[in-house]
Design an enzyme around this catalytic site. Structure first.
Site, mmCIF file in Angstrom:
data_model
loop_
_atom_site.group_PDB
_atom_site.id
_atom_site.type_symbol
_atom_site.label_atom_id
_atom_site.label_comp_id
_atom_site.label_asym_id
_atom_site.label_seq_id
_atom_site.Cartn_x
_atom_site.Cartn_y
_atom_site.Cartn_z
ATOM 1 N N GLU A 86 0.825 -1.207 0.000
ATOM 2 C CA GLU A 86 0.000 0.000 0.000
ATOM 3 C C GLU A 86 0.859 1.258 0.000
ATOM 4 O OE1 GLU A 86 -4.002 -1.553 2.221
ATOM 5 O OE2 GLU A 86 -2.715 -0.139 3.238
ATOM 6 N N CYS A 99 3.335 8.619 0.991
ATOM 7 C CA CYS A 99 3.703 7.742 2.100
ATOM 8 C C CYS A 99 4.026 6.359 1.515
ATOM 9 C CB CYS A 99 2.537 7.673 3.077
ATOM 10 S SG CYS A 99 2.857 6.604 4.465
ATOM 11 N N CYS A 106 5.560 -6.516 8.943
ATOM 12 C CA CYS A 106 6.565 -5.870 9.801
ATOM 13 C C CYS A 106 6.707 -6.724 11.054
ATOM 14 C CB CYS A 106 6.087 -4.471 10.183
ATOM 15 S SG CYS A 106 7.263 -3.570 11.210
ATOM 16 N N CYS A 110 4.430 -3.360 17.104
ATOM 17 C CA CYS A 110 3.736 -2.292 17.840
ATOM 18 C C CYS A 110 2.274 -2.720 18.052
ATOM 19 C CB CYS A 110 3.793 -0.979 17.081
ATOM 20 S SG CYS A 110 5.475 -0.486 16.700
ATOM 21 N N CYS A 113 -0.760 -1.284 15.899
ATOM 22 C CA CYS A 113 -0.563 -1.266 14.449
ATOM 23 C C CYS A 113 -1.122 -2.524 13.796
ATOM 24 C CB CYS A 113 0.939 -1.155 14.182
ATOM 25 S SG CYS A 113 1.364 -1.482 12.482
ATOM 26 N N CYS A 337 2.268 5.185 11.026
ATOM 27 C CA CYS A 337 3.092 4.137 10.461
ATOM 28 C C CYS A 337 2.404 2.805 10.691
ATOM 29 C CB CYS A 337 4.442 4.163 11.167
ATOM 30 S SG CYS A 337 5.400 2.680 10.990
HETATM 31 S S1 SF4 Z 1 3.880 0.881 13.597
HETATM 32 FE FE1 SF4 Z 1 5.444 0.710 11.969
HETATM 33 S S2 SF4 Z 1 7.196 -0.202 13.016
HETATM 34 FE FE2 SF4 Z 1 5.422 -0.562 14.347
HETATM 35 S S3 SF4 Z 1 4.681 -2.612 13.756
HETATM 36 FE FE3 SF4 Z 1 3.586 -1.096 12.553
HETATM 37 S S4 SF4 Z 1 4.694 -0.925 10.608
HETATM 38 FE FE4 SF4 Z 1 6.041 -1.896 12.105
#
Ligand code: SF4
Length: 350
Positions: A86, A99, A106, A110, A113, A337
């Protein structure tokens, strides 16, 4: 094609018995005029255009979806091995910001997220990172100025950019090359979750330290950071702060501290005062970007009330700290993010 810098393209031309200036011409067509059809490259010979159309690959991603909101456009791409990537184009007051994603999934984990849910599948190649811009540019190149060119790039999409160091670095080199895409170093930002050894590597790298750094801080202390960002266990808050205070910043630049505001987790007045106390002695080096959390059905958190968000900002401003709120542009399609995927319900692997 779209993983080659100009020097590599010149070498490729020589190896294929082409004059060196042909490489320069192709570089300009692809990275300045956003052309992906060799038949439109009018200053090349007919034979070369034919050869390019048969032997040259101009895209590695396939564009499969485009979702428009009033102030942003979300693009969904498919990689050759069937994964989804994306990219979000954000309409600011007088320019576009793109972006860009750097990984599929990932593994930073986090808690707030959506991308973290899938773990890391793989790094994006340099070509895949660049292709996100090339597709978007192809789409907007005929709009009136300034909307015909992406002005700012933020590596704040899926993934931890510094975990894909080599491919990121090469993509950045091509993005900022004045002979081609020519994005200003001041307008390109790498956003990291704050892994110490990778930040030290970035600080020593002449290319990467010449662009902007943003850190996904999200807490004013170790305890809260560790609660929502498990990587804080191995990357302690105090060491991260020490590194940021001493990071070799280019003249006149600031590090952006990204702070996703999550209801009842990190949005209290006490948190704001703690953050203010930390930043105030170094306020010339930092600015704070508050990002109200984007709720998602797959995440257990909520967005704070507006009043609380403004109160948090006011405490920072009262300490003479630059503090902005990013009312996420096109809330429907864009978050912090990794929150890019929050609203999408289709699986990551297509
Ligand atoms: S916020 Fe960014 S660094 Fe953290 S898990 Fe999600 S994609 Fe990864």
């Amino acid at each position: 094609m779209n993983r080659k810098n100009l020097e590599e393209l010149r070498r490729w031309a020589t190896e294929n018995n082409l004059e060196r200036y042909r490489a320069d011409q192709i570089y300009q067509w692809v990275y300045k005029k956003w052309e992906d059809n060799p038949w439109n490259m009018t200053n090349l010979s007919k034979e070369l255009r034919k050869w390019l159309s048969e032997n040259f690959k101009f895209h590695t991603l396939e564009k499969i979806e485009k979702v428009e909101a009033p102030d942003s456009v979300k693009y969904l791409f498919k990689t050759e091995d069937g994964h989804l990537v994306e990219t979000v184009l954000i309409r600011e007051k007088d320019h576009w910001t793109l972006c860009v994603s750097t990984q599929i999934g990932c593994n930073i984990g986090c808690k707030f997220c959506a991308t973290a849910k899938d773990g890391l599948i793989r790094n994006l190649t340099t070509a895949e990172i660049l292709d996100q811009l090339l597709w978007v540019q192809k789409d907007i190149k005929d709009l009136p100025k300034p909307w015909n060119k992406v002005r700012n790039i933020v590596f704040m999409g899926m993934g931890e950019p510094l975990a894909n160091f080599t491919n990121l670095k090469k993509a950045v080199e091509i993005f900022i090359d004045q002979r081609g895409i020519d994005i200003s170093k001041r307008r390109l930002t790498i956003s990291s979750s704050g892994i110490l050894y990778q930040l030290r590597k970035m600080a020593q790298d002449p290319v990467l330290r010449s662009v902007n750094l943003a850190i996904s801080l999200n807490a004013p202390n170790q305890e809260i950071r560790e609660e929502i960002m498990p990587i804080a266990r191995s990357n302690p808050f105090d060491e991260l702060w020490e590194l940021l205070v001493n990071y070799p910043l280019p003249e006149g630049r600031k590090i952006t501290l990204e702070y996703v505001l999550i209801k009842d987790i990190n949005d209290s007045e006490e948190c704001a005062y703690q953050l203010a106390k930390l930043v105030k002695p170094h306020r010339k080096r930092f600015k704070v970007n508050l990002i109200p959390f984007n709720p998602s059905p797959i995440l257990p958190y909520e967005r704070p009330e507006e009043e609380r968000i403004f109160k948090f900002q006011k405490i920072l401003l009262n300490h003479s700290i630059i503090a902005t709120i990013r009312w996420s542009k096109g809330q429907k399609v864009f978050g912090a993010c990794g929150q890019l995927r929050a609203k999408r319900e289709i699986p990551l692997i297509g």
